[in-house]
Structures are given as C-alpha cells and as structure tokens.
Design an enzyme around this catalytic site. Sequence first.
Site, short mmCIF file in Angstrom:
data_model
loop_
_atom_site.label_atom_id
_atom_site.label_comp_id
_atom_site.label_asym_id
_atom_site.label_seq_id
_atom_site.Cartn_x
_atom_site.Cartn_y
_atom_site.Cartn_z
N SER A 98 0.81 -1.23 0.00
CA SER A 98 0.00 0.00 0.00
C SER A 98 0.84 1.27 0.00
CB SER A 98 -0.89 0.06 1.25
OG SER A 98 -1.72 -1.06 1.29
N HIS B 233 -3.00 1.60 -5.36
CA HIS B 233 -2.23 0.48 -5.93
C HIS B 233 -2.21 0.59 -7.45
CE1 HIS B 233 -1.97 -2.08 -2.28
NE2 HIS B 233 -2.97 -1.30 -1.94
N HIS C 231 -5.09 -8.33 -3.30
CA HIS C 231 -5.53 -8.70 -1.95
C HIS C 231 -6.69 -9.67 -2.04
CE1 HIS C 231 -3.73 -4.70 -1.64
NE2 HIS C 231 -3.30 -5.09 -0.46
N TYR D 206 -9.22 -9.73 -0.19
CA TYR D 206 -10.50 -9.03 0.01
C TYR D 206 -11.05 -8.39 -1.27
CZ TYR D 206 -7.52 -4.87 0.55
OH TYR D 206 -6.60 -3.89 0.36
N GLU D 207 -10.21 -8.30 -2.32
CA GLU D 207 -10.70 -7.76 -3.58
C GLU D 207 -11.59 -8.76 -4.30
OE1 GLU D 207 -7.66 -5.36 -5.93
OE2 GLU D 207 -6.39 -6.24 -4.40
N ALA E 159 1.64 -2.82 4.40
CA ALA E 159 1.29 -1.97 5.54
C ALA E 159 0.67 -2.85 6.63
CB ALA E 159 0.29 -0.91 5.10
N MET F 76 -3.20 -7.51 5.80
CA MET F 76 -4.15 -8.22 4.93
C MET F 76 -3.49 -8.76 3.66
SD MET F 76 -7.22 -5.43 5.19
CE MET F 76 -7.60 -4.63 6.77
N SER F 77 -2.17 -8.96 3.70
CA SER F 77 -1.50 -9.45 2.48
C SER F 77 -0.29 -10.30 2.87
CB SER F 77 -1.10 -8.26 1.60
OG SER F 77 -0.28 -7.37 2.32
N ASN G 157 -0.17 2.11 11.76
CA ASN G 157 -1.04 2.42 12.91
C ASN G 157 -0.84 1.37 13.99
OD1 ASN G 157 -2.66 0.90 10.60
ND2 ASN G 157 -3.49 0.21 12.56
N HIS H 226 -8.52 3.58 6.00
CA HIS H 226 -7.63 3.29 4.87
C HIS H 226 -6.81 4.54 4.51
CE1 HIS H 226 -6.06 1.34 1.32
NE2 HIS H 226 -6.58 2.25 0.52
N1 HPA Z 1 -4.96 -4.20 10.36
C1 HPA Z 1 -4.85 -4.92 9.21
N2 HPA Z 1 -4.21 -4.48 8.13
C2 HPA Z 1 -3.64 -3.27 8.19
C3 HPA Z 1 -3.72 -2.47 9.34
C4 HPA Z 1 -4.41 -2.96 10.49
O1 HPA Z 1 -4.51 -2.31 11.54
N3 HPA Z 1 -3.06 -1.31 9.07
C5 HPA Z 1 -2.59 -1.43 7.80
N4 HPA Z 1 -2.94 -2.60 7.27
#
Ligand code: HPA
Length: 274
Positions: A31, A62, A84, A86-87, A114, A213-214, A237, A249
């Site tokens: 990301s 992306h 991903h 989730y896509e 990320a 998530m990847s 974060n 996001h």
């Molecule tokens: N959780 C899952 N995926 C992420 C996060 C998170 O807090 N931050 C960036 N990608």
Amino acid sequence: MPQLAQIKKAVSFINKKTKNFKPQIGLIAGSGLGWAIPPLEKKVIVPYTTIPGFLQSTVPGHAGNLIFGEYKGTKIVVMQGRFHFYEGYQMKEFAISVRTLKMLGVEKLLVSGAVGSMDKQLPPGSLCVLKDHINFMCNNPLIGNSREPEFGPMFFDLSEAYDKTMRKVTLAACKKIGLKAKEGVYIAVTGPNFETPSEIQMFKKWGASVVGMSVVPEVLVARQCGIKVLGLAVVTNMGCGIEKKPLSHEQTIRESKKAEINFKKLMEILFVKL
Ligand code: HPA
C-alpha cells in the site's frame, strides 16, 4: 486454462517486452509504497493490463505495473501494485504473479505491506522485519494448485520462511539510515475490515507483533518454488483498540506515503547488499 500454461503465456509475453531481462531480485510493493523505488536504469514498464492472464489491481493507491531495470548492476523487477484476497480474487490466483516472477528468474523476493502493530516498540513509521508469520486467512493459494513439478513440492518446510541472512542485512541497513526497525511475527487476516480490539488482544497473546491483509499468500507461493523471501512490514497504525482513535484506509495510505523516503533509502542498500 491450467495455471502453468497461463503463466508460461505471461512469461513469454513479458520476455518479448523486456528482451529476456532476467531479474535477480523481485519487490512486491505494498500500500502506497509503489513509488518508493530507487531510480532504475534500462527501465521497462509492463502494465498488468497488457499481460495475458495476469491479475488486475482494483484498490486506490495500488498501481498495476511490472517495472524492470537495473540498480547499480543488480537486475530488479518491481510489482508496483499488489492483489488482496478481500478484492475477491480466488486464493489460487495469488500464485500467478509470484510463479511468473520465478520463471522470469527471480531468486530473492522482497514482500512489503502496511500493517497495524501490537508491539509498542513498533510504532507507526517503524519497520517490522518479519521473522515468521501466522496464516489466519484460513486459506492458502496452494490448495488444489500444487501438482506441477515446476511449482515445487506440495509439502515443504517453513521453519525459516523468512531468510535469516536477508533479515540481518536489513536490520543493519535500517540502523545505518536511522529507520526504527525490529524483527517480529506477522499475522495475516483477510480484511477488508480492520480488526476488533478483542481480536488484536488475541493476536498479541498468540505471539504476533503486526497484523496485515496481504504478504502471506505471496510468501507461501515463493517458498514453495524455492525463492528466498524477505518480509518488510511498514507500521501505519497501532492495532485497533490500542489507541483511542478509529482506523481508516486513508491513514494507512497517508502513513505509508510518509514512510516512502525511508523505504526508498532502504531499497537503495538492499538492492546492492542482498
Ligand atoms: N490491520 C490490518 N491491516 C492493516 C492495518 C491494520 O490495523 N493497518 C494497515 N494494514
């Protein structure tokens, strides 16, 4: 079409475009990190949309390009824009890009992404160098997709999924450029929602340092076919519930943009030293 035939088609298309350029190092840019690449010489850009059978990226932030080029003599390919779960892709489809890289010649793969952090010593802006992972996606790109000998053995060892030497070089490089970094364990979730505070507490108890998530699907495919892997998790974060503010996001993109300068400096070292 069987996946092997699909990949061979993609590889022969790419080889025509790049005049059989044989990359040694691959980088899957997560990301917002797709532009954090040192300047490459003899650059050739191949958009995903032009490659027969290749997946297309759907998430804002992306891009979708394979970028080939040389950095101080090392032959590089960057996947600018990743896919991903989730896509809505099938898990099996994650194997296409990584197996394509393998057939193009990639021996070492840098997989970035990320993450949210469960470790106070890995605050936003720091880098978690992955030493292991937990696959909590409860799915696997190799299921029903491992029969061809070209893909590697169906049953393979993951006691050192993330290459120890590459990790060492990376930690030393981070120290050199003043980037806060530490080894840790990545737990992969499907997303697209961020986690609940209870999930974050559970992951922490399980021994995970960061959540994303990847990464894991690509790492599994790469390890099966014998590519050495380095996992780089950019903390955007703290995990949900650790701090008071809600997650978004936009924050992920904003924080990975901030990490770009350091990430690029790191790539300048790693492309030469790995
Ligand atoms: N959780 C899952 N995926 C992420 C996060 C998170 O807090 N931050 C960036 N990608």
